[in-house]
Structures are given as C-alpha cells and as structure tokens.
Design a protein around this motif. Structure first.
Motif, mmCIF file in Angstrom:
data_model
loop_
_atom_site.group_PDB
_atom_site.id
_atom_site.type_symbol
_atom_site.label_atom_id
_atom_site.label_comp_id
_atom_site.label_asym_id
_atom_site.label_seq_id
_atom_site.Cartn_x
_atom_site.Cartn_y
_atom_site.Cartn_z
ATOM 1 N N ILE A 95 -26.569 -43.171 -85.371
ATOM 2 C CA ILE A 95 -25.530 -42.400 -86.915
ATOM 3 C C ILE A 95 -26.711 -42.293 -88.167
ATOM 4 C CG2 ILE A 95 -23.503 -41.918 -89.158
ATOM 5 C CD1 ILE A 95 -23.367 -41.672 -85.886
ATOM 6 N N ILE A 96 -26.767 -40.723 -89.067
ATOM 7 C CA ILE A 96 -27.860 -41.165 -89.733
ATOM 8 C C ILE A 96 -27.717 -40.030 -90.919
ATOM 9 C CG2 ILE A 96 -30.686 -39.581 -89.759
ATOM 10 C CD1 ILE A 96 -30.641 -39.645 -87.394
ATOM 11 N N ASN A 97 -27.127 -40.513 -92.229
ATOM 12 C CA ASN A 97 -27.473 -40.054 -93.196
ATOM 13 C C ASN A 97 -28.930 -39.303 -93.634
ATOM 14 O OD1 ASN A 97 -27.233 -39.106 -96.430
ATOM 15 N ND2 ASN A 97 -25.867 -41.220 -96.663
ATOM 16 N N LYS A 98 -28.815 -37.783 -93.432
ATOM 17 C CA LYS A 98 -30.360 -37.247 -93.710
ATOM 18 C C LYS A 98 -30.948 -37.321 -95.128
ATOM 19 C CE LYS A 98 -28.120 -32.724 -93.879
ATOM 20 N NZ LYS A 98 -28.069 -31.743 -93.207
ATOM 21 N N ASP A 99 -29.768 -37.538 -96.174
ATOM 22 C CA ASP A 99 -30.522 -37.226 -97.483
ATOM 23 C C ASP A 99 -31.370 -38.429 -98.130
ATOM 24 O OD1 ASP A 99 -29.305 -34.842 -97.750
ATOM 25 O OD2 ASP A 99 -27.983 -35.623 -99.337
ATOM 26 N N ILE A 100 -30.519 -39.842 -97.467
ATOM 27 C CA ILE A 100 -31.450 -41.218 -97.685
ATOM 28 C C ILE A 100 -32.469 -41.508 -96.363
ATOM 29 C CG2 ILE A 100 -29.734 -41.949 -99.527
ATOM 30 C CD1 ILE A 100 -28.773 -43.925 -97.663
ATOM 31 N N GLN A 101 -32.280 -40.697 -96.030
ATOM 32 C CA GLN A 101 -33.524 -41.253 -94.346
ATOM 33 C C GLN A 101 -32.944 -42.565 -94.314
ATOM 34 O OE1 GLN A 101 -36.045 -39.423 -96.748
ATOM 35 N NE2 GLN A 101 -37.547 -39.450 -94.683
ATOM 36 N N GLU A 102 -31.691 -42.868 -93.771
ATOM 37 C CA GLU A 102 -31.421 -44.267 -92.789
ATOM 38 C C GLU A 102 -30.731 -43.774 -92.204
ATOM 39 O OE1 GLU A 102 -29.420 -48.121 -94.682
ATOM 40 O OE2 GLU A 102 -31.547 -47.926 -95.811
#
Length: 151
Positions: free
Chosen positions: A115-122
């Motif tokens: 699972i990735i949060n593309k805005d915080i790149q984490e």
C-alpha cells in the motif's frame, strides 16, 4: 535521478518515483528505499531497491488479477500512511508477482499487498485479514475464474 536497475541497467528516473518503505518488505526489512518503474511489459511494474541493485520485485495491480479484490487490511496501516482507506485519491495498491525460472505458473501474493501513499511517497507491506487471500494465487487461473464469474 540516475539509478542502476536489475532489469534495465542505468536509468534516469524522476525523484517522484521514489518510495520509502520505512519498515522494508517482509524478508527485506533492511531495505527501505525503492523506485517504482513501469515495466516494459504492461500491466507490470518494477519496484527497484536503491540500496541493492539485485533486489527488485515485479508488481501488478491486484484488481487486474481479481477485480473483486479487497485486502481488508488493518485500519492502522492506512493511518500510518495518512490514508483514509482504499477510496483515498492518494492510495496505490500493488501485489508482488513471482515468476518461476521457466516463466510458467506465475503467482501473486494477495495476502501481503503493498500500500502506497503517492503524495508522501511512502508505503508499507500489509497483511490481509481476509482468509480468502494467500501468498500464491496463479495469475492465469485467477483471471480465467473471473471470466467464468462474470458470465
């Protein structure tokens, strides 16, 4: 940013392709910095370690394999990534593909999605709470079964 990749040698990549997995991936806990690359064979992606060139994973969107896929992960995993859930616009989801040496019988790990949060790149590798999902689902068999379900 210039990186050396397992699949393609040296590449120039946008810094926005960098994804940090602070806890690493299962079995690769010491490696936290990766880049997400489009593979030359759609619909696959590469997750290339920036720490160890030889460490790279083939990924796919699980909805391609199983359109009914819902990982049902712990809400704390979403919170850790500052996501509200799978409906969040910043949410990306992938699963790891295993390709045997003979290229036949490719499987995906639907039990441990990335699972990735593309805005915080984490990102983080999570564990599904749904007993339907296992570490080895044959891609071809799953896709054929979905065709039959649709009829």
């Amino acid at each position: 940013m210039r990186i050396d990749t397992k699949a393609y040698g040296f590449l120039e990549v946008d810094v926005r392709q960098k994804i940090e997995f602070p806890q690493g991936l299962y079995g690769f806990e010491g490696l936290s910095d990766y880049v997400l690359l489009d593979a030359r064979q759609s619909p696959f992606y590469w997750l290339q370690s920036l720490n160890v060139k030889e460490t790279a994973f083939v990924l796919i969107d699980p909805l391609i394999v199983r359109p009914d896929y819902n990982a049902d992960i712990d809400p704390q995993d979403y919170e850790a990534l500052k996501l509200t859930g799978p409906e969040d616009d910043r949410f990306l989801q992938f699963v790891v593909v295993t390709i045997p040496a003979d290229g036949r019988g490719m499987t995906v790990n639907l039990q441990g999605p990335l699972i990735i949060n593309k805005d915080i790149q984490e990102g983080r590798q999570c564990i599904s709470r749904d007993n339907e999902w296992h570490v080895q689902h044959n891609i071809i068999e799953e896709m054929k079964a979905n065709e039959n379900r649709a009829c």
